[in-house]
Each structure stands twice: as structure tokens, then as C-alpha cells.
Write a protein that holds these residues in place. Structure first.
Motif, PDB file in Angstrom:
ATOM      1  N   TYR A   1       0.817  -1.214   0.000  1.00 36.92           N
ATOM      2  CA  TYR A   1       0.000   0.000   0.000  1.00 36.92           C
ATOM      3  C   TYR A   1       0.853   1.267   0.000  1.00 36.92           C
ATOM      4  CZ  TYR A   1      -3.644  -3.367   0.947  1.00 36.92           C
ATOM      5  OH  TYR A   1      -4.487  -4.464   0.861  1.00 36.92           O
ATOM      6  N   ALA A   2       1.969   1.191  -0.713  1.00 37.94           N
ATOM      7  CA  ALA A   2       2.894   2.325  -0.865  1.00 37.94           C
ATOM      8  C   ALA A   2       3.334   2.885   0.485  1.00 37.94           C
ATOM      9  CB  ALA A   2       2.254   3.423  -1.720  1.00 37.94           C
ATOM     10  N   GLY A   3       3.367   2.013   1.491  1.00 37.97           N
ATOM     11  CA  GLY A   3       3.825   2.422   2.813  1.00 37.97           C
ATOM     12  C   GLY A   3       2.766   3.075   3.682  1.00 37.97           C
ATOM     13  N   ASP A   4       1.520   3.115   3.221  1.00 38.41           N
ATOM     14  CA  ASP A   4       0.434   3.711   4.017  1.00 38.41           C
ATOM     15  C   ASP A   4      -0.044   2.691   5.050  1.00 38.41           C
ATOM     16  OD1 ASP A   4      -1.839   4.871   5.083  1.00 38.41           O
ATOM     17  OD2 ASP A   4      -2.576   5.627   3.155  1.00 38.41           O
ATOM     18  N   LEU A   5       0.417   2.821   6.273  1.00 45.46           N
ATOM     19  CA  LEU A   5       0.145   1.824   7.306  1.00 45.46           C
ATOM     20  C   LEU A   5      -1.298   1.859   7.797  1.00 45.46           C
ATOM     21  CD1 LEU A   5       3.492   1.977   9.331  1.00 45.46           C
ATOM     22  CD2 LEU A   5       2.847   0.492   7.421  1.00 45.46           C
ATOM     23  N   LYS A   6      -2.022   2.952   7.560  1.00 46.16           N
ATOM     24  CA  LYS A   6      -3.446   2.988   7.906  1.00 46.16           C
ATOM     25  C   LYS A   6      -4.226   1.986   7.044  1.00 46.16           C
ATOM     26  CE  LYS A   6      -3.686   7.747   9.630  1.00 46.16           C
ATOM     27  NZ  LYS A   6      -4.300   9.088   9.458  1.00 46.16           N
ATOM     28  N   MET A   7      -3.792   1.808   5.812  1.00 45.75           N
ATOM     29  CA  MET A   7      -4.439   0.834   4.935  1.00 45.75           C
ATOM     30  C   MET A   7      -4.131  -0.594   5.391  1.00 45.75           C
ATOM     31  SD  MET A   7      -6.051   2.838   2.945  1.00 45.75           S
ATOM     32  CE  MET A   7      -6.102   3.956   4.361  1.00 45.75           C
ATOM     33  N   VAL A   8      -2.911  -0.810   5.853  1.00 42.32           N
ATOM     34  CA  VAL A   8      -2.538  -2.117   6.411  1.00 42.32           C
ATOM     35  C   VAL A   8      -3.422  -2.438   7.606  1.00 42.32           C
ATOM     36  CG1 VAL A   8      -0.688  -3.432   7.529  1.00 42.32           C
ATOM     37  CG2 VAL A   8      -0.147  -1.890   5.637  1.00 42.32           C
ATOM     38  N   GLU A   9      -3.618  -1.451   8.469  1.00 42.27           N
ATOM     39  CA  GLU A   9      -4.444  -1.627   9.664  1.00 42.27           C
ATOM     40  C   GLU A   9      -5.893  -1.937   9.291  1.00 42.27           C
ATOM     41  OE1 GLU A   9      -5.088   0.653  13.955  1.00 42.27           O
ATOM     42  OE2 GLU A   9      -4.188   1.716  12.254  1.00 42.27           O
ATOM     43  N   MET A  10      -6.402  -1.289   8.250  1.00 45.15           N
ATOM     44  CA  MET A  10      -7.777  -1.529   7.813  1.00 45.15           C
ATOM     45  C   MET A  10      -7.977  -2.991   7.418  1.00 45.15           C
ATOM     46  SD  MET A  10      -9.782  -0.020   4.452  1.00 45.15           S
ATOM     47  CE  MET A  10      -9.568   1.698   4.920  1.00 45.15           C
ATOM     48  N   VAL A  11      -7.049  -3.550   6.658  1.00 43.80           N
ATOM     49  CA  VAL A  11      -7.160  -4.946   6.226  1.00 43.80           C
ATOM     50  C   VAL A  11      -6.958  -5.891   7.403  1.00 43.80           C
ATOM     51  CG1 VAL A  11      -6.205  -6.722   4.706  1.00 43.80           C
ATOM     52  CG2 VAL A  11      -6.432  -4.372   3.878  1.00 43.80           C
ATOM     53  N   ALA A  12      -5.981  -5.585   8.245  1.00 46.79           N
ATOM     54  CA  ALA A  12      -5.680  -6.454   9.389  1.00 46.79           C
ATOM     55  C   ALA A  12      -6.856  -6.562  10.352  1.00 46.79           C
ATOM     56  CB  ALA A  12      -4.443  -5.938  10.130  1.00 46.79           C
ATOM     57  N   ASP A  13      -7.688  -5.534  10.400  1.00 45.14           N
ATOM     58  CA  ASP A  13      -8.803  -5.492  11.351  1.00 45.14           C
ATOM     59  C   ASP A  13     -10.134  -5.890  10.705  1.00 45.14           C
ATOM     60  OD1 ASP A  13      -9.625  -5.023  14.003  1.00 45.14           O
ATOM     61  OD2 ASP A  13     -10.431  -3.058  13.454  1.00 45.14           O
ATOM     62  N   SER A  14     -10.086  -6.583   9.555  1.00 50.41           N
ATOM     63  CA  SER A  14     -11.310  -6.895   8.807  1.00 50.41           C
ATOM     64  C   SER A  14     -11.882  -8.272   9.124  1.00 50.41           C
ATOM     65  CB  SER A  14     -11.036  -6.804   7.306  1.00 50.41           C
ATOM     66  OG  SER A  14     -10.063  -7.768   6.923  1.00 50.41           O
ATOM     67  N   GLY A  15     -11.217  -9.042  10.004  1.00 51.48           N
ATOM     68  CA  GLY A  15     -11.727 -10.357  10.365  1.00 51.48           C
ATOM     69  C   GLY A  15     -10.911 -11.523   9.843  1.00 51.48           C
ATOM     70  N   LEU A  16      -9.790 -11.239   9.191  1.00 48.18           N
ATOM     71  CA  LEU A  16      -8.961 -12.309   8.633  1.00 48.18           C
ATOM     72  C   LEU A  16      -8.237 -13.080   9.743  1.00 48.18           C
ATOM     73  CD1 LEU A  16      -5.748 -10.721   7.023  1.00 48.18           C
ATOM     74  CD2 LEU A  16      -7.062  -9.727   8.880  1.00 48.18           C
ATOM     75  N   ASP A  17      -7.690 -14.242   9.384  1.00 51.88           N
ATOM     76  CA  ASP A  17      -6.973 -15.087  10.339  1.00 51.88           C
ATOM     77  C   ASP A  17      -5.463 -14.969  10.214  1.00 51.88           C
ATOM     78  OD1 ASP A  17      -9.299 -16.765  11.491  1.00 51.88           O
ATOM     79  OD2 ASP A  17      -9.589 -16.902   9.324  1.00 51.88           O
ATOM     80  N   VAL A  18      -4.991 -14.693   9.009  1.00 51.54           N
ATOM     81  CA  VAL A  18      -3.553 -14.603   8.752  1.00 51.54           C
ATOM     82  C   VAL A  18      -3.284 -13.402   7.852  1.00 51.54           C
ATOM     83  CG1 VAL A  18      -1.511 -15.801   7.858  1.00 51.54           C
ATOM     84  CG2 VAL A  18      -3.396 -17.126   8.819  1.00 51.54           C
ATOM     85  N   TYR A  19      -2.306 -12.582   8.249  1.00 51.71           N
ATOM     86  CA  TYR A  19      -1.892 -11.460   7.408  1.00 51.71           C
ATOM     87  C   TYR A  19      -0.520 -11.793   6.822  1.00 51.71           C
ATOM     88  CZ  TYR A  19      -1.592  -6.657   5.702  1.00 51.71           C
ATOM     89  OH  TYR A  19      -1.530  -5.549   4.887  1.00 51.71           O
ATOM     90  N   ALA A  20      -0.473 -11.925   5.511  1.00 49.65           N
ATOM     91  CA  ALA A  20       0.777 -12.248   4.828  1.00 49.65           C
ATOM     92  C   ALA A  20       1.222 -11.095   3.941  1.00 49.65           C
ATOM     93  CB  ALA A  20       0.617 -13.515   3.992  1.00 49.65           C
ATOM     94  N   HIS A  21       2.505 -10.850   3.946  1.00 45.97           N
ATOM     95  CA  HIS A  21       3.110  -9.880   3.033  1.00 45.97           C
ATOM     96  C   HIS A  21       4.526 -10.364   2.760  1.00 45.97           C
ATOM     97  CE1 HIS A  21       4.318  -6.210   1.056  1.00 45.97           C
ATOM     98  NE2 HIS A  21       5.360  -6.132   1.877  1.00 45.97           N
ATOM     99  N   ASN A  22       4.891 -10.500   1.517  1.00 48.37           N
ATOM    100  CA  ASN A  22       6.157 -11.131   1.160  1.00 48.37           C
ATOM    101  C   ASN A  22       7.301 -10.136   0.998  1.00 48.37           C
ATOM    102  OD1 ASN A  22       4.876 -13.590   1.163  1.00 48.37           O
ATOM    103  ND2 ASN A  22       4.566 -13.638  -1.054  1.00 48.37           N
ATOM    104  N   VAL A  23       8.396 -10.418   1.696  1.00 51.08           N
ATOM    105  CA  VAL A  23       9.615  -9.630   1.473  1.00 51.08           C
ATOM    106  C   VAL A  23      10.306 -10.098   0.194  1.00 51.08           C
ATOM    107  CG1 VAL A  23       9.968  -9.107   3.916  1.00 51.08           C
ATOM    108  CG2 VAL A  23      11.036 -11.160   2.942  1.00 51.08           C
ATOM    109  N   GLU A  24      10.001 -11.300  -0.262  1.00 46.98           N
ATOM    110  CA  GLU A  24      10.445 -11.892  -1.524  1.00 46.98           C
ATOM    111  C   GLU A  24      11.912 -12.310  -1.555  1.00 46.98           C
ATOM    112  OE1 GLU A  24       8.082 -12.723  -3.250  1.00 46.98           O
ATOM    113  OE2 GLU A  24       6.561 -11.175  -3.405  1.00 46.98           O
ATOM    114  N   THR A  25      12.816 -11.437  -1.080  1.00 50.23           N
ATOM    115  CA  THR A  25      14.239 -11.739  -1.143  1.00 50.23           C
ATOM    116  C   THR A  25      14.972 -10.972  -0.052  1.00 50.23           C
ATOM    117  OG1 THR A  25      16.169 -11.820  -2.633  1.00 50.23           O
ATOM    118  CG2 THR A  25      14.744  -9.877  -2.789  1.00 50.23           C
ATOM    119  N   VAL A  26      16.274 -11.117   0.005  1.00 46.65           N
ATOM    120  CA  VAL A  26      17.073 -10.425   1.015  1.00 46.65           C
ATOM    121  C   VAL A  26      17.148  -8.940   0.677  1.00 46.65           C
ATOM    122  CG1 VAL A  26      18.414 -12.502   1.530  1.00 46.65           C
ATOM    123  CG2 VAL A  26      19.227 -10.918  -0.228  1.00 46.65           C
ATOM    124  N   GLU A  27      17.508  -8.114   1.657  1.00 49.05           N
ATOM    125  CA  GLU A  27      17.516  -6.661   1.456  1.00 49.05           C
ATOM    126  C   GLU A  27      18.457  -6.244   0.331  1.00 49.05           C
ATOM    127  OE1 GLU A  27      17.642  -2.571   4.099  1.00 49.05           O
ATOM    128  OE2 GLU A  27      18.364  -4.446   4.996  1.00 49.05           O
TER     129      GLU A  27
END
Length: 342
Positions: A170-196
Motif C-alpha cells: 500500500y505504498a507504505g500507508d500503514l493505515k491501509m494495512v491496519e484496515m485490512v488487518a482489522d477486517s476479520g482475517l486469520d492470517v496477514y501475509a506480506h512477502n519480502v520476496e528476497t534479502v535486502e
């Protein structure tokens, strides 16, 4: 030091030489452990037909996942796993490992998609579903409200279904992350994909390793008890120390589940495979992750972020938590009983 340590039990890789005289090139053949069967059974065909009927897309198809026959083709439908891709099949980003088509201006969102998705999933009777999406940088909220609405409708129609959301940043918008996390889901996944260190070469320039860590940290903080999860591809040229550091950074933000899988070049236009990592090395990293405190780690050449999600996650994480809760409740009951006796 290279991450790809030799393992005596792993079969050797085969090579072949192709091309005309003077321009012959040697390449590594696809290892036997990465070859998968062509999907063709009743359950697979039914899920595909339902998807087409409701105009839904799956990352299984769009990203050419090698496990589609396993995840869709099980004889027990409640154990099947479908990974639904929301917000269309066109992404606004262009990561060098991903085969999903891209555009700066994708089609508008389908307002009926949340309802259609919930209806399809309740009809199938799946035990576990993964929702993911293309990145939609063209939308003010990145599609977070659409994602959250879909989860709420699924839980309304099928309360017993476990829902995992694999989101973008979400382009770093953490309010949007919070909205999805608080929607009733059981697992929140986001992939880092590879090393820094490899992130700028592997992911779209708008993504970032630290930005992804911030997403996982905010999701954990947004809802008590929420499971967080991420995935890492091997075979991109990462080193052992870089992987160790990546796991340490993930533990700092309390990520619960990590998966390791082999990077597979989807087309000739995408970045090349640096090395095919052997099953023994994947097992080594699975053991290391568990020793570092991750609740669960799926690690293998064909493992993907949502591979066999229902089977692996339910059996290895949720049931483990249930047992811990039972033990805690039993201990509390014994304590109360002892007090009454005294």
C-alpha cells in the motif's frame, strides 16, 4: 559464503550443451525435484469452471504456479486451497520475477467482486482460502477498502472458513494495512520476496525491504493474536549471511510464519535463475527458522507462499495454538480446584 551448501543426499544436477558449433552453450536442466504433473482431474476442472463462471482470477493461474494440480486437485475438497487474486489481473508494478501482466492504468475495480468472491468460496466449501491482489498504485487507498470488504463478506457467508490475506505494501500507508488487518482475517501475509541487498534488482522500485518490514510490524500491532507470514525465494544469488540477517529482521517484528521456495523464471523476459537450490538446503533452512523461534516454516523447492496453505497451516500452527490454549485452561481449572479444596 554461498547459501547453497552441498548436501550428500541430494541428487546431482544435469547439464546439456546446445547450439551450433562455435556458439554452443551449456545450461542446467530442470532438476527432477522441480518437475510437476499436468493438472487433470475432476476437482481441478470444477474449480476452474467456477472461476470462469464468476469472472474471478487466481494467482495460481496468473503466476503459473507449479503446484496448481496439488492445491486444486485433492480428492477432499475441504483440504483444497484456492488463491484468489482480487482487483483484476493487471498490476501497476513490474517486479522482475513475476509474470502477472502490468499497466499504469488497469481497468476499474469490479464493485461486485467482494460479493462474487464470498459466494464462490461458500459454494466450494473450501477449508482455507488465500486472498491476494495485484498492486493498484492507481487507487488512493491501494484497494485496501475493497480487500477488507471481501474478507468481511466471506466471514459473513462462511464463518468457519480460515482466511489469509496476502497483501501488497500500500505504498507504505500503514493505515491501509491496519484496515485490512482489522477486517476479520486469520492470517496477514506480506512477502519480502528476497534479502535486502537483492531487493532493488528483484522487486519494483516502489517496493522496499524496510517498507515490507513496516507492513508486517503494523499488521501484528493492529490486531491481537493475528498471525503474520512472509515468503522468501531462493536461487536469486543470495548469500548465507544475507539470509541469516533477513530471518533476524523478521523475528524483530515478530513474524510468525516464513516460507522458502525456489525462484523459477516464468519467461525469458524475466530475471534468470542464479542457482537451483537442492532439497537438502531447503530442509536446513526450515530447521534454522524453527530454531530461531518461528511458529512454522514451510521450506522446499516447490513451496510457494500459499502452497497447501490449508493443510500446512491448520495442522502445524492453528492446532498447535489450540493445544496450548487447552493446556492453559486445564492449568487454570486445576488451580481453581485446589483453591476450593483448601
Amino acid at each position: 559464503m554461498s547459501v547453497h551448501l552441498s548436501q550428500p543426499e541430494d541428487p546431482p544436477l544435469r547439464t546439456a550443451v546446445v547450439g551450433p558449433p562455435g556458439r554452443r552453450k551449456e545450461f542446467t536442466r530442470l532438476p527432477a525435484w522441480l518437475q510437476t504433473p499436468i493438472p487433470n482431474n475432476a476437482n481441478y476442472k470444477k474449480i476452474k469452471a467456477d472461476l470462469r463462471g464468476l469472472n474471478l482470477h487466481t494467482v495460481c493461474e496468473e503466476a503459473r504456479c507449479p503446484n496448481i494440480s496439488d492445491c486444486w486437485g485433492g480428492s477432499d475438497k475441504s483440504a483444497a486451497t484456492a488463491t484468489i487474486m482480487l482487483m483484476g489481473d493487471t498490476c501497476t508494478r513490474g517486479c522482475r520475477f513475476c509474470s502477472v501482466k502490468t499497466s499504469r492504468a488497469p481497468p476499474p475495480l469490479d464493485p461486485h467482486e467482494p460479493e462474487h468472491t464470498a459466494e464462490a468460496l461458500s459454494r466450494w466449501g473450501l477449508g482455507y482460502v488465500v486472498l491476494t491482489s495485484v498492486d493498484r498504485d492507481d487507487l488512493a487507498d491501494g484497494g485496501a477498502a475493497h480487500f477488507a470488504e471481501t474478507i468481511r463478506k466471506i466471514k459473513l457467508k462462511a464463518p468457519g472458513m480460515l482466511v489469509e490475506a496476502l497483501t501488497g505494501d500500500y505504498a507504505g500507508d500503514l493505515k491501509m494495512v491496519e484496515m485490512v488487518a482489522d477486517s476479520g482475517l486469520d492470517v496477514y501475509a506480506h512477502n519480502v520476496e528476497t534479502v535486502e541487498e537483492l531487493t532493488p534488482m528483484v522487486r519494483d522500485r516502489r517496493a522496499g525491504f524496510r517498507q515490507s518490514l513496516a507492513v508486517l510490524k503494523k499488521a501484528k500491532e493492529a490486531k491481537e493474536g493475528l498471525i503474520t507470514k512472509t515468503s522468501i525465494m531462493l536461487g536469486l544469488g543470495e548469500t548465507e549471511e544475507q539470509l541469516w540477517e533477513t530471518l533476524r529482521e523478521l523475528r524483530k517484528v515478530d513474524v510468525d510464519v516464513v516460507t522458502f521456495g525456489q525462484y523459477m523464471q516464468p519467461t525469458k523476459r524475466h530475471m534468470k535463475v542464479h542457482e537451483y537450490v537442492t532439497p537438502g538446503v531447503f530442509e536446513m533452512w526450515r530447521q534454522r527458522a524453527l530454531e530461531m523461534g518461528f511458529l512454522y516454516c514451510a521450506s522446499g523447492p516447490l513451496v510457494r507462499s500459499s502452497y497447501k496453505a490449508g493443510e500446512a497451516f491448520i495442522e502445524n500452527v492453528l492446532k498447535k495454538r489450540a493445544r496450548q490454549n487447552e493446556v492453559a485452561m486445564a492449568a487454570t481449572a486445576r488451580e481453581l480446584s485446589d483453591r476450593l479444596i483448601v
